[in-house]
Design a protein around this motif. Structure first.
Motif, PDB file in Angstrom:
ATOM      1  N   HIS A  67      -2.644   0.542  -3.808  1.00 44.38           N
ATOM      2  CA  HIS A  67      -2.832  -0.466  -2.762  1.00 44.38           C
ATOM      3  C   HIS A  67      -4.056  -1.319  -3.078  1.00 44.38           C
ATOM      4  O   HIS A  67      -3.999  -2.543  -3.111  1.00 44.38           O
ATOM      5  N   LYS A  68      -5.174  -0.636  -3.345  1.00 47.08           N
ATOM      6  CA  LYS A  68      -6.418  -1.373  -3.636  1.00 47.08           C
ATOM      7  C   LYS A  68      -6.284  -2.241  -4.857  1.00 47.08           C
ATOM      8  O   LYS A  68      -6.691  -3.399  -4.856  1.00 47.08           O
ATOM      9  N   MET A  69      -5.756  -1.685  -5.912  1.00 45.75           N
ATOM     10  CA  MET A  69      -5.676  -2.433  -7.171  1.00 45.75           C
ATOM     11  C   MET A  69      -4.740  -3.639  -7.044  1.00 45.75           C
ATOM     12  O   MET A  69      -4.930  -4.647  -7.728  1.00 45.75           O
ATOM     13  N   SER A  70      -3.771  -3.549  -6.140  1.00 41.69           N
ATOM     14  CA  SER A  70      -2.836  -4.672  -5.960  1.00 41.69           C
ATOM     15  C   SER A  70      -3.588  -5.927  -5.529  1.00 41.69           C
ATOM     16  O   SER A  70      -3.195  -7.044  -5.859  1.00 41.69           O
ATOM     17  N   HIS A  71      -4.677  -5.749  -4.820  1.00 42.95           N
ATOM     18  CA  HIS A  71      -5.477  -6.897  -4.387  1.00 42.95           C
ATOM     19  C   HIS A  71      -6.030  -7.648  -5.601  1.00 42.95           C
ATOM     20  O   HIS A  71      -6.008  -8.885  -5.651  1.00 42.95           O
ATOM     21  N   VAL A  72      -6.516  -6.894  -6.572  1.00 45.32           N
ATOM     22  CA  VAL A  72      -7.093  -7.508  -7.773  1.00 45.32           C
ATOM     23  C   VAL A  72      -6.000  -8.233  -8.571  1.00 45.32           C
ATOM     24  O   VAL A  72      -6.201  -9.364  -9.033  1.00 45.32           O
ATOM     25  N   TRP A  73      -4.842  -7.559  -8.726  1.00 40.31           N
ATOM     26  CA  TRP A  73      -3.723  -8.201  -9.426  1.00 40.31           C
ATOM     27  C   TRP A  73      -3.350  -9.528  -8.769  1.00 40.31           C
ATOM     28  O   TRP A  73      -3.019 -10.501  -9.434  1.00 40.31           O
ATOM     29  N   GLY A  74      -3.425  -9.556  -7.439  1.00 42.27           N
ATOM     30  CA  GLY A  74      -3.086 -10.764  -6.693  1.00 42.27           C
ATOM     31  C   GLY A  74      -4.026 -11.922  -6.990  1.00 42.27           C
ATOM     32  O   GLY A  74      -3.595 -13.047  -7.279  1.00 42.27           O
ATOM     33  N   GLU A 101       5.991  -3.790  -2.354  1.00 46.34           N
ATOM     34  CA  GLU A 101       7.324  -3.238  -2.046  1.00 46.34           C
ATOM     35  C   GLU A 101       7.292  -1.718  -2.041  1.00 46.34           C
ATOM     36  O   GLU A 101       7.840  -1.074  -1.144  1.00 46.34           O
ATOM     37  N   LEU A 102       6.632  -1.131  -3.036  1.00 47.78           N
ATOM     38  CA  LEU A 102       6.587   0.328  -3.150  1.00 47.78           C
ATOM     39  C   LEU A 102       5.966   0.956  -1.915  1.00 47.78           C
ATOM     40  O   LEU A 102       6.432   1.970  -1.397  1.00 47.78           O
ATOM     41  N   LEU A 103       4.880   0.342  -1.431  1.00 45.44           N
ATOM     42  CA  LEU A 103       4.122   0.965  -0.350  1.00 45.44           C
ATOM     43  C   LEU A 103       4.298   0.292   1.010  1.00 45.44           C
ATOM     44  O   LEU A 103       3.641   0.674   1.976  1.00 45.44           O
ATOM     45  N   GLY A 104       5.210  -0.666   1.089  1.00 45.79           N
ATOM     46  CA  GLY A 104       5.504  -1.299   2.376  1.00 45.79           C
ATOM     47  C   GLY A 104       4.330  -2.053   2.976  1.00 45.79           C
ATOM     48  O   GLY A 104       4.105  -2.015   4.186  1.00 45.79           O
ATOM     49  N   ILE A 105       3.599  -2.764   2.140  1.00 48.05           N
ATOM     50  CA  ILE A 105       2.400  -3.467   2.607  1.00 48.05           C
ATOM     51  C   ILE A 105       2.721  -4.930   2.872  1.00 48.05           C
ATOM     52  O   ILE A 105       3.258  -5.622   2.020  1.00 48.05           O
ATOM     53  N   CYS A 106       2.342  -5.395   4.061  1.00 45.51           N
ATOM     54  CA  CYS A 106       2.521  -6.818   4.363  1.00 45.51           C
ATOM     55  C   CYS A 106       1.460  -7.637   3.656  1.00 45.51           C
ATOM     56  O   CYS A 106       0.336  -7.175   3.470  1.00 45.51           O
ATOM     57  N   PHE A 107       1.818  -8.857   3.284  1.00 41.88           N
ATOM     58  CA  PHE A 107       0.833  -9.706   2.618  1.00 41.88           C
ATOM     59  C   PHE A 107      -0.321 -10.051   3.557  1.00 41.88           C
ATOM     60  O   PHE A 107      -1.473 -10.116   3.152  1.00 41.88           O
ATOM     61  N   CYS A 108       0.008 -10.247   4.836  1.00 39.40           N
ATOM     62  CA  CYS A 108      -1.061 -10.530   5.804  1.00 39.40           C
ATOM     63  C   CYS A 108      -1.603  -9.201   6.288  1.00 39.40           C
ATOM     64  O   CYS A 108      -1.272  -8.726   7.373  1.00 39.40           O
ATOM     65  N   SER A 109      -2.411  -8.571   5.474  1.00 39.59           N
ATOM     66  CA  SER A 109      -2.924  -7.259   5.851  1.00 39.59           C
ATOM     67  C   SER A 109      -4.399  -7.130   5.525  1.00 39.59           C
ATOM     68  O   SER A 109      -5.018  -8.039   4.991  1.00 39.59           O
ATOM     69  N   SER A 110      -4.943  -6.006   5.853  1.00 41.83           N
ATOM     70  CA  SER A 110      -6.377  -5.773   5.767  1.00 41.83           C
ATOM     71  C   SER A 110      -6.912  -5.849   4.341  1.00 41.83           C
ATOM     72  O   SER A 110      -6.338  -5.304   3.423  1.00 41.83           O
TER      73      SER A 110
ATOM     74  N   ASN B  28      -0.143   6.857  -1.983  1.00 44.73           N
ATOM     75  CA  ASN B  28      -0.067   6.217  -3.298  1.00 44.73           C
ATOM     76  C   ASN B  28       1.346   6.306  -3.857  1.00 44.73           C
ATOM     77  O   ASN B  28       1.664   5.682  -4.855  1.00 44.73           O
ATOM     78  N   LYS B  29       2.172   7.120  -3.187  1.00 49.02           N
ATOM     79  CA  LYS B  29       3.537   7.351  -3.682  1.00 49.02           C
ATOM     80  C   LYS B  29       4.605   6.916  -2.691  1.00 49.02           C
ATOM     81  O   LYS B  29       5.673   6.485  -3.064  1.00 49.02           O
ATOM     82  N   ARG B  30       4.307   7.117  -1.422  1.00 48.03           N
ATOM     83  CA  ARG B  30       5.277   6.795  -0.372  1.00 48.03           C
ATOM     84  C   ARG B  30       4.724   5.688   0.494  1.00 48.03           C
ATOM     85  O   ARG B  30       3.517   5.584   0.665  1.00 48.03           O
ATOM     86  N   SER B  31       5.620   4.916   1.094  1.00 49.68           N
ATOM     87  CA  SER B  31       5.134   3.853   1.975  1.00 49.68           C
ATOM     88  C   SER B  31       4.456   4.473   3.192  1.00 49.68           C
ATOM     89  O   SER B  31       4.895   5.487   3.728  1.00 49.68           O
ATOM     90  N   VAL B  32       3.367   3.821   3.611  1.00 47.80           N
ATOM     91  CA  VAL B  32       2.583   4.301   4.742  1.00 47.80           C
ATOM     92  C   VAL B  32       3.440   4.427   5.990  1.00 47.80           C
ATOM     93  O   VAL B  32       3.339   5.389   6.755  1.00 47.80           O
ATOM     94  N   MET B  33       4.306   3.457   6.163  1.00 45.66           N
ATOM     95  CA  MET B  33       5.146   3.459   7.363  1.00 45.66           C
ATOM     96  C   MET B  33       6.071   4.670   7.366  1.00 45.66           C
ATOM     97  O   MET B  33       6.270   5.335   8.372  1.00 45.66           O
ATOM     98  N   ASP B  34       6.599   4.965   6.182  1.00 46.65           N
ATOM     99  CA  ASP B  34       7.468   6.116   6.014  1.00 46.65           C
ATOM    100  C   ASP B  34       6.723   7.408   6.383  1.00 46.65           C
ATOM    101  O   ASP B  34       7.217   8.261   7.120  1.00 46.65           O
TER     102      ASP B  34
END
Lengths: 182, 151
Positions: A67-74, A101-110, B28-34
């Motif tokens: 999650h954290k590293m995705s910010h840098v890639w962005g 997509e993997l972690l279900g993170i919205c772009f407008c997020s913390s 780090n493996k599963r979506s937080v919502m899940d």
């Protein structure tokens, strides 16, 4: 950036503040940053931020390593976009999208408010790609599937670095970047 | 390899730092919502079976988790649940634990507040306002720059 320098260098907080500062600089200068701010080595800054996020990442447990590293890639995607480096842009944008997509993170997020504003205002193509519901698996760019596999097989995260980007470009586009300078 | 458990065990539930570490690994493996939905299914929907400490920890954990992925509406609901539980407990013998929960609550509240201000600024922004102002308007001082970058 002077505020960042008042922080402890080996803390995650320092890297975070540098990260936000970099996004704000891009908002201010956009693609002219490479001409107007020759005092800054933007890609080295990104390398440093990536390294710090990896090394000090677990000082904050709220965001997982990917999650954290995705910010840098962005932010790197935007940097390469402004540099008109299409392959590198695709690699970085795909890495971020695959993470969302993997972690279900919205772009407008913390944590990426500054990147959100940057993308929305200055890089519509990137904004379009990131802002689609993370529950949707995009079909393009084609290299997205490659990054989905990479992330699924990672225990920790894939650290952003210019070397890593070149490696991905070589693998995906059969393009040897070794003679190219950033 | 991450331990196979799909849910944190009961000992982990009672130790907030352990719970956070559990979430850090699994998210780090599963979506937080899940993960949060599994937790809600298993524990929050059967609250009669679990002690209030564990439940409060879970509400705090889920509030923060939803906030981190941009689902502040759901984060807010769990934040309110956690807040009611913290207010309802006034056990002096667990002062330190109470204080820790209050501090966490405050931290999550601040982050939710910041995000909602940020979103409302984005919506009301017109062409004449610069984008730096959008970020600065949703914060008020240099501490807020920290907030923007705060996890």
């Amino acid at each position: 950036m002077s505020y960042a320098n008042t922080c402890q260098r080996n803390a995650l907080g320092y890297a975070n503040i540098l990260y936000v500062a970099l996004n704000l600089l891009f908002v201010a200068h956009q693609s002219s940053i490479f001409i107007e701010r020759t005092d800054l080595d933007v890609f080295q800054m990104l390398n440093d931020i990536g390294a710090a996020f990896e090394r000090y990442g677990d000082q904050s447990k709220q965001f997982s390593p990917i999650h954290k590293m995705s910010h840098v890639w962005g932010t790197a995607a935007v940097a390469y976009y402004f540099k008109s480096d299409r392959y590198a842009y695709l690699v970085c944008a795909s890495m971020m999208r695959a993470s969302l997509e993997l972690l279900g993170i919205c772009f407008c997020s913390s944590g990426i408010e500054s990147l959100y504003v940057l993308a929305e205002r200055c890089v519509p193509e990137f904004f379009r790609m990131m802002s689609i519901d993370p529950g949707v698996k995009l079909h393009s760019p084609e290299c997205l599937n490659y990054f989905r596999n990479v992330l699924e097989n990672t225990e920790d995260c894939i650290r952003y670095s210019t070397d890593q980007v070149h490696e991905f470009i070589a693998k995906l586009f059969n393009f040897d970047m070794s003679e190219h300078r950033d | 390899m991450i331990a196979a458990g799909k849910y944190p065990d009961e000992r982990t539930l009672r130790d907030y730092s352990a719970l956070q570490r559990w979430m850090y690994l699994h998210s780090n493996k599963r979506s937080v919502m899940d993960i949060c939905q599994s937790i809600a299914q298993m524990y929050l929907a059967r609250s009669e079976d679990y002690d209030s400490d564990s439940l409060c920890h879970l509400y705090l954990l889920c509030a923060e988790a939803y906030q981190s992925i941009g689902q502040i509406n759901q984060g807010l609901s769990y934040f309110h649940q956690a807040r009611s539980m913290v207010r309802a407990t006034s056990n002096d013998s667990q002062r330190e634990e109470q204080d820790r929960k209050k501090k966490k609550l405050e931290e999550i509240g601040m982050k939710l507040q910041f995000q909602s201000k940020f979103q409302s600024c984005l919506i009301e922004r017109d062409g004449s306002q610069s984008d730096r102002n959008v970020l600065m308007k949703s914060s008020s001082s240099t501490e807020s720059i920290e907030q923007i970058s705060l996890f």
